[in-house]
Scaffold this active site. Structure first.
Site, PDB file in Angstrom:
ATOM      1  N   VAL A 278      39.378  -3.733  65.952  1.00  0.00           N
ATOM      2  CA  VAL A 278      39.747  -4.872  65.097  1.00  0.00           C
ATOM      3  C   VAL A 278      39.647  -6.203  65.674  1.00  0.00           C
ATOM      4  O   VAL A 278      39.102  -7.176  65.383  1.00  0.00           O
ATOM      5  CB  VAL A 278      40.870  -4.797  64.265  1.00  0.00           C
ATOM      6  CG1 VAL A 278      41.328  -6.111  63.549  1.00  0.00           C
ATOM      7  CG2 VAL A 278      40.937  -3.431  63.311  1.00  0.00           C
ATOM      8  N   ALA A 279      40.095  -6.164  66.978  1.00  0.00           N
ATOM      9  CA  ALA A 279      40.394  -7.212  67.795  1.00  0.00           C
ATOM     10  C   ALA A 279      39.056  -7.697  68.467  1.00  0.00           C
ATOM     11  O   ALA A 279      38.904  -8.814  68.402  1.00  0.00           O
ATOM     12  CB  ALA A 279      41.630  -7.114  69.005  1.00  0.00           C
ATOM     13  N   GLU A 283      33.413  -9.899  63.821  1.00  0.00           N
ATOM     14  CA  GLU A 283      33.143  -9.951  62.356  1.00  0.00           C
ATOM     15  C   GLU A 283      33.065 -11.405  61.754  1.00  0.00           C
ATOM     16  O   GLU A 283      32.365 -11.591  60.918  1.00  0.00           O
ATOM     17  CB  GLU A 283      33.842  -8.741  61.688  1.00  0.00           C
ATOM     18  CG  GLU A 283      33.214  -7.388  61.830  1.00  0.00           C
ATOM     19  CD  GLU A 283      33.242  -6.689  60.478  1.00  0.00           C
ATOM     20  OE1 GLU A 283      33.737  -7.148  59.552  1.00  0.00           O
ATOM     21  OE2 GLU A 283      32.025  -6.069  60.278  1.00  0.00           O
ATOM     22  N   ASP A 325      10.911 -44.873  58.237  1.00  0.00           N
ATOM     23  CA  ASP A 325      10.279 -46.298  57.556  1.00  0.00           C
ATOM     24  C   ASP A 325      10.955 -47.629  58.146  1.00  0.00           C
ATOM     25  O   ASP A 325      11.770 -47.531  58.700  1.00  0.00           O
ATOM     26  CB  ASP A 325      10.716 -46.223  55.929  1.00  0.00           C
ATOM     27  CG  ASP A 325      10.186 -45.258  55.224  1.00  0.00           C
ATOM     28  OD1 ASP A 325       9.224 -44.988  55.300  1.00  0.00           O
ATOM     29  OD2 ASP A 325      10.543 -45.088  53.929  1.00  0.00           O
ATOM     30  N   ASP A 591      11.066 -42.362  50.610  1.00  0.00           N
ATOM     31  CA  ASP A 591      11.471 -42.608  49.497  1.00  0.00           C
ATOM     32  C   ASP A 591      10.685 -42.254  48.409  1.00  0.00           C
ATOM     33  O   ASP A 591      11.294 -42.084  47.361  1.00  0.00           O
ATOM     34  CB  ASP A 591      12.261 -44.262  49.623  1.00  0.00           C
ATOM     35  CG  ASP A 591      11.090 -45.209  50.158  1.00  0.00           C
ATOM     36  OD1 ASP A 591      10.022 -44.590  50.467  1.00  0.00           O
ATOM     37  OD2 ASP A 591      11.436 -46.387  50.548  1.00  0.00           O
ATOM     38  N   ASP A 595       6.260 -39.304  49.219  1.00  0.00           N
ATOM     39  CA  ASP A 595       6.556 -39.018  50.249  1.00  0.00           C
ATOM     40  C   ASP A 595       7.194 -37.212  50.329  1.00  0.00           C
ATOM     41  O   ASP A 595       7.493 -36.799  51.576  1.00  0.00           O
ATOM     42  CB  ASP A 595       8.127 -39.805  50.983  1.00  0.00           C
ATOM     43  CG  ASP A 595       7.419 -41.310  51.324  1.00  0.00           C
ATOM     44  OD1 ASP A 595       6.344 -40.983  51.674  1.00  0.00           O
ATOM     45  OD2 ASP A 595       8.299 -41.912  51.017  1.00  0.00           O
ATOM     46  N   ASN A 685      45.051 -11.069  68.413  1.00  0.00           N
ATOM     47  CA  ASN A 685      43.893 -11.391  67.844  1.00  0.00           C
ATOM     48  C   ASN A 685      43.928 -12.271  66.738  1.00  0.00           C
ATOM     49  O   ASN A 685      43.313 -13.389  66.449  1.00  0.00           O
ATOM     50  CB  ASN A 685      43.450 -10.021  66.962  1.00  0.00           C
ATOM     51  CG  ASN A 685      42.126 -10.098  66.343  1.00  0.00           C
ATOM     52  OD1 ASN A 685      41.209 -10.879  66.488  1.00  0.00           O
ATOM     53  ND2 ASN A 685      42.078  -9.176  65.398  1.00  0.00           N
ATOM     54  N   ASP A 689      44.152 -15.905  69.105  1.00  0.00           N
ATOM     55  CA  ASP A 689      42.673 -16.096  69.180  1.00  0.00           C
ATOM     56  C   ASP A 689      42.462 -17.161  67.871  1.00  0.00           C
ATOM     57  O   ASP A 689      41.657 -17.913  68.049  1.00  0.00           O
ATOM     58  CB  ASP A 689      41.793 -14.960  68.913  1.00  0.00           C
ATOM     59  CG  ASP A 689      41.675 -14.227  70.258  1.00  0.00           C
ATOM     60  OD1 ASP A 689      41.889 -14.730  71.310  1.00  0.00           O
ATOM     61  OD2 ASP A 689      40.851 -13.178  69.963  1.00  0.00           O
TER      62      ASP A 689
HETATM   63  P1  ATP Z   1       7.940 -49.119  54.438  1.00  0.00           P
HETATM   64  O1  ATP Z   1       6.905 -47.766  54.369  1.00  0.00           O
HETATM   65  O2  ATP Z   1       8.630 -49.275  55.704  1.00  0.00           O
HETATM   66  O3  ATP Z   1       9.247 -48.848  53.289  1.00  0.00           O
HETATM   67  P2  ATP Z   1       6.816 -51.051  52.870  1.00  0.00           P
HETATM   68  O4  ATP Z   1       7.718 -51.106  51.949  1.00  0.00           O
HETATM   69  O5  ATP Z   1       6.104 -52.217  53.312  1.00  0.00           O
HETATM   70  O6  ATP Z   1       7.345 -50.116  54.100  1.00  0.00           O
HETATM   71  P3  ATP Z   1       5.125 -49.790  50.681  1.00  0.00           P
HETATM   72  O7  ATP Z   1       6.419 -49.955  49.852  1.00  0.00           O
HETATM   73  O8  ATP Z   1       4.521 -48.501  50.910  1.00  0.00           O
HETATM   74  O9  ATP Z   1       5.762 -49.856  52.376  1.00  0.00           O
HETATM   75  O10 ATP Z   1       4.470 -50.990  50.513  1.00  0.00           O
HETATM   76  C1  ATP Z   1       3.173 -51.049  51.176  1.00  0.00           C
HETATM   77  C2  ATP Z   1       2.749 -52.511  50.902  1.00  0.00           C
HETATM   78  O11 ATP Z   1       2.498 -52.603  49.495  1.00  0.00           O
HETATM   79  C3  ATP Z   1       3.658 -53.532  51.240  1.00  0.00           C
HETATM   80  O12 ATP Z   1       3.532 -53.731  52.798  1.00  0.00           O
HETATM   81  C4  ATP Z   1       3.277 -54.734  50.564  1.00  0.00           C
HETATM   82  O13 ATP Z   1       2.398 -55.471  51.028  1.00  0.00           O
HETATM   83  C5  ATP Z   1       2.732 -54.022  49.212  1.00  0.00           C
HETATM   84  N1  ATP Z   1       3.958 -54.073  48.136  1.00  0.00           N
HETATM   85  C6  ATP Z   1       5.115 -53.538  48.297  1.00  0.00           C
HETATM   86  N2  ATP Z   1       5.773 -53.665  47.081  1.00  0.00           N
HETATM   87  C7  ATP Z   1       5.061 -54.190  46.286  1.00  0.00           C
HETATM   88  C8  ATP Z   1       5.144 -54.645  44.899  1.00  0.00           C
HETATM   89  N3  ATP Z   1       6.222 -54.514  44.256  1.00  0.00           N
HETATM   90  N4  ATP Z   1       3.989 -55.179  44.341  1.00  0.00           N
HETATM   91  C9  ATP Z   1       2.822 -55.377  44.999  1.00  0.00           C
HETATM   92  N5  ATP Z   1       2.790 -54.808  46.272  1.00  0.00           N
HETATM   93  C10 ATP Z   1       3.677 -54.453  46.888  1.00  0.00           C
END
Ligand code: ATP
Length: 858
Positions: A278-279, A283, A325, A591, A595, A685, A689
């Site tokens: 046991v000791a 487990e 990002d 995000d 992605d 144990n 322990d």
């Molecule tokens: P990260 O990838 O680091 O978050 P990011 O925000 O620039 O950077 P995306 O959100 O993919 O990446 O945007 C890509 C590009 O699209 C931006 O650099 C910008 O020029 C353009 N963009 C971002 N948001 C908008 C929007 N709401 N309307 C129009 N163009 C946009």
């Protein structure tokens, strides 16, 4: 009776007694009362009772129960009672720990809850998705997970991925018109959305028609399984425990046989062998690991890292690359428009475009909801005196073509008097592609402005417009062409202060930081230089550069570049794969809806808690609640700490167990009486322990934990000479115990005194071992000696308990001990101290040797 997809929007509104502007707040409580929570029934969580009973369902405990039974049968009532007390205490401790771990998991789940944007009293509010009721009007956006079944009433370029429901993994385009056909399956109800499916494109408004178990997924889901996931470490340990069990049982049989051969009473030898088994059997190890991981995860939440998959806690320490990002993670995501410049004195139109070309919505107190880039534009126009009402009146919105990170643009179509106007904004290069031929030369001038601004780390957007005399029809990408240039805006998003330090820490910890952004190279480089990701003048590559490379070149080039700009989600996925094929262990942030594949592919997928979509969160192993890069580094540090502590625990427990076996095994060969009785073994144990073992798991991170290179992910748990350390410590502990017995025999002490002395010695030397094991790299006497208060608490408590069972008369018969004189106590203390020094010396030498061979860096 007609079902919801067969009804018109208005009929649905009537039937559910709601309105296009949402339910009234007063109506909600009654609906919630009637329909309940919007949750799917989950498989029963472990109840307190089942956790408690689970403790008894352990082979070793069953053996102990049998042993107690036999003790009573042969008339050894005290032994039987003590064994039962020990079983109860053991079960209670296991229960307390396990329920704490369960609670941590429950809390993590609760924190990972989904939210929904819903209209209540004509205002958008964010609520927990489980609080939705039928009749609620919900707002859906790309990347979201549909929170309930709902009938669509407004769509713009809206598509969903219904694989979770129908198994078909392509996007379905949605409409709002009623469908007359009967008995359509969910997959064919194109004006409905269903709980648990994903919005892959566009945005929409919909009325909730069913929640919880009444949804389509609820009908088929049955019970969802939510157990604790087994981590790779636990699985490996389970195998190890089994192998060890065979050895231990063999040793026990030998100890039993030897005892009989020497003429010891059979019953006593039987109990001795049993208690030894046991000791010695580890487990409890897999359970301890779960507890360490779950409680570690609970600690991480406090530092804003929410673990979704338990194995991530264990593997975080192995990360060699963090791909991150830029926006929001390295920067503060507080975008502020710094300047704008309109072409052809078109300031007014540009400001209207800033106000209108977005997905921003305002709450009751005029707080803006939406993407930070867009809210920044709206705030700027509002500050300049333009109002949304005025803009809406002048240019009523007709259709939207939402932003997506591959196209890098967004468009809105508006009515303007008897004409139609299309506004488009986006990344400069992507906008150049939609401008009319007439800008072929003149646009260069604006691209130069862009370059200048981007070099200062500003995010630059181009705006364009196009007027139609006739209704242009369906709004899709094909309309984004032959446009007029409208102007340019630049916004700042300052780097996060704490990130520079975090990146420096990564460097000393052997972790490389890579920025992967959708932004343009100049902006990306400017920020990367400021954050010391690259040196001044360092290189940045774009996604397009990568596409031009062959597979081999890609693999090689990825080693050298730390800033990638204009990267599409697909290219992001390729970067992760290339890094992994170079043997790297990659953590990757994400995000957006696109992605998800790279988050899944990465060894540790990290989703943004604030700006992340549900889809990204769902695909991730961990959520950064504050979207902050520094949080990743904190989590890695925590992961390293937890892993080290688990190894310390194993070193401690196994060396102690082994010393008990060795003592019992060798003492008889030296002609001594049996050195420990079953009760003593069980006590060591459980108490000696158990208590410090739990405290070990809470040990703070060692100094320099982020100055060492990452641990190879597949590294054996016993790597770095752990087995040798276990054996060496066990030998030191055993020699101490045997020396004490030798001394006691020489003094002419009776067997009971000898046993009490060996028992007390083993208890004390193991406590010394616990203190020493706290640090792998530093001496016990270096600073931080009192850092783990819990450990000192358990050590003092254990010493007191030991003295109580040795000196309190009525406990002596129970624990088969006898009073020790001061000579005996003195020699025990001396030997304990000497053994501690020996173990410390071993640590010192092993670190020296390790350093000499370059296996350890400090
Ligand atoms: P990260 O990838 O680091 O978050 P990011 O925000 O620039 O950077 P995306 O959100 O993919 O990446 O945007 C890509 C590009 O699209 C931006 O650099 C910008 O020029 C353009 N963009 C971002 N948001 C908008 C929007 N709401 N309307 C129009 N163009 C946009």
């Amino acid at each position: 009776m007609k079902t919801f997809y067969q009804l018109s929007k208005e009929e649905v509104i009537n039937q559910l007694q709601t309105s296009f502007s949402g339910l009234r707040n007063e109506a909600v409580p009654a609906l919630r009362e009637k329909f309940g929570e919007n949750t799917l029934q989950e498989a029963k969580q472990k109840s307190k009772l089942s956790i408690l009973l689970g403790q008894l369902n352990d082979t070793m405990i069953i053996i102990l129960i049998i042993a107690a039974g036999i003790s009573f049968f042969v008339g050894e009532h005290t032994d039987g009672l003590v064994i039962i007390a020990i079983i109860i205490a053991n079960a209670w401790m296991g229960y307390a720990q396990e329920s704490k771990a369960e609670e941590s998991i429950k809390m993590l789940k609760k924190m990972a809850a989904q939210f929904a944007l819903v209209m209540r009293d004509n205002k958008p509010v964010k609520i927990e998705a489980n609080k939705l009721v039928p009749g609620d009007v919900i707002l859906l956006e790309a990347g979201g997970i549909v929170p309930a079944d709902a009938r669509l009433i407004e769509v713009s370029a809206f598509k969903t991925d219904e694989a979770s429901l129908t198994g078909e993994s392509y996007s379905v385009e949605k409409t709002i018109e009623a469908i007359s056909k009967d008995n359509l399956v969910p997959g064919d109800q194109h004006n409905m959305v269903f709980k648990g499916t994903m919005v892959s494109n566009g945005s929409a408004k919909a009325i909730v028609t069913a929640i919880g178990m009444n949804t389509e997924i609820g009908k088929i889901a049955g019970l969802l399984d939510v157990g604790l996931q087994k981590t790779p470490l636990q699985k490996r340990l389970a195998v190890f425990s089994k192998q060890l069990a065979v050895i231990v049982i063999l040793i026990c049989v030998i100890v039993f046989a030897l005892g009989l051969w020497r003429g010891e009473p059979a019953f006593q030898m039987f109990l001795t062998a049993l208690s030894l088994a046991v000791a010695a059997l580890p487990e409890a190890l897999p359970a301890v690991i779960t507890i360490a991981l779950a409680r570690g995860a609970a600690r991480m939440v406090k530092q804003k890292a929410l673990i979704r998959k338990l194995p991530a806690v264990e593997t975080l320490g192995s990360v060699t690359y963090i791909c991150t990002d830029k926006t929001g993670t390295l920067t503060q995501n507080v975008m502020t428009v710094e300047k704008m410049q309109a072409a052809n004195n078109n300031e007014e139109l540009l400001e209207y475009a800033m106000l209108l070309n977005n997905e921003v919505s305002a709450s009751e107190n005029n707080e803006l909801f939406g993407d930070s880039t867009e809210t920044a534009l709206v705030y700027y126009a509002l500050k300049d005196g333009y109002t949304k009402e005025e803009a809406d009146a002048k240019y009523p919105l007709l259709l939207k073509l939402p932003f997506d990170s591959s196209r890098m643009r967004m468009s809105t179509l508006h009515k303007n008097g008897d004409k139609w106007i299309l506004f488009t904004k986006g990344a400069p290069v992507k906008m150049v592609a939609v401008l009319s031929e007439k800008y072929k030369n003149s646009i260069q001038e604006w691209l130069n402005v862009n370059k200048e601004w981007a070099k200062d780390g500003l995010r630059v957007l181009f705006f364009a417009y196009k007027v139609f005399d006739q209704e242009p029809g369906k709004l899709d990408v094909s309309l984004e062409k032959d446009m007029n240039f409208l102007g340019i805006t630049a916004m700042i998003d300052p780097p996060r202060e704490e990130v520079i330090d975090a990146i420096r820490q990564c460097k000393t910890a052997g972790i490389k930081t890579m920025m992967i952004t959708g932004d343009q190279p100049l902006t990306a480089k400017a920020i990367a230089e400021r954050l010391e990701i690259i040196n001044e003048g360092g290189e940045a590559k774009t996604g397009m550069d990568l596409d031009k490379l062959g597979e081999e070149d890609f693999k090689n080039s990825v080693k050298e570049i730390f800033v990638y700009a204009r990267v599409s989600p697909e290219q992001k996925l390729n970067i992760v794969k290339a890094l992994q094929s170079n043997g790297e262990f990659v953590a990757m942030t994400g995000d957006g809806v696109n992605d998800a594949p790279s988050l899944k592919q990465a060894d540790i997928g990290l989703a943004m808690g604030i700006t992340g979509t549900d889809v990204a969160k769902e695909a991730s192993d961990m959520i950064l609640l504050d979207d902050n890069f520094a949080t990743i580094v904190k989590a890695v540090k925590e992961g390293r700490r937890i892993y080290e502590n688990i190894r310390k625990f194993i070193l401690y427990v196994l060396s102690c167990n082994l010393s008990e076996i060795l003592t019992l095994f060798f003492a008889p060969f030296l002609g001594f009486a049996i050195p420990l009785l079953p009760i003593h073994i069980l006590w060591i144990n459980l108490v000696t322990d158990g208590l410090p073992g739990i405290a070990l798991v809470a040990e703070p991170a060692e100094e320099g934990i982020m100055n060492r290179p990452p641990r190879p992910p597949k590294e054996n748990l016993f790597a770095g000479g752990l087995i040798v350390k276990i054996i060496f410590s066990a030998i030191v502990l055993t020699l101490s115990a045997i020396f004490i017995q030798w001394w006691a025999v020489r003094q002419g002490y009776d067997v009971k005194t000898q046993q009490t002395m060996v028992f007390t010695t083993l208890c004390f030397v193991q406590l010394g071992n616990a203190l020493s094991v706290r640090s792998v790299y530093h001496s016990l006497f270096s600073k931080g000696i009192f850092a783990n208060k819990g450990m000192w608490g358990t050590v003092v408590l254990t010493v007191i308990l030991q003295l109580l069972i040795v000196y309190i008369p009525f406990l002596q018969p129970v624990f088969k001990t006898t009073t020790l004189n001061s000579n005996a106590i003195q020699i025990i203390s001396l030997v304990s101290l000497a053994s501690l020094l020996c173990i410390e010396l071993m640590k010192y030498l092993s670190n020296k040797i390790g350093k000499a061979y370059g296996t350890k860096k400090d």
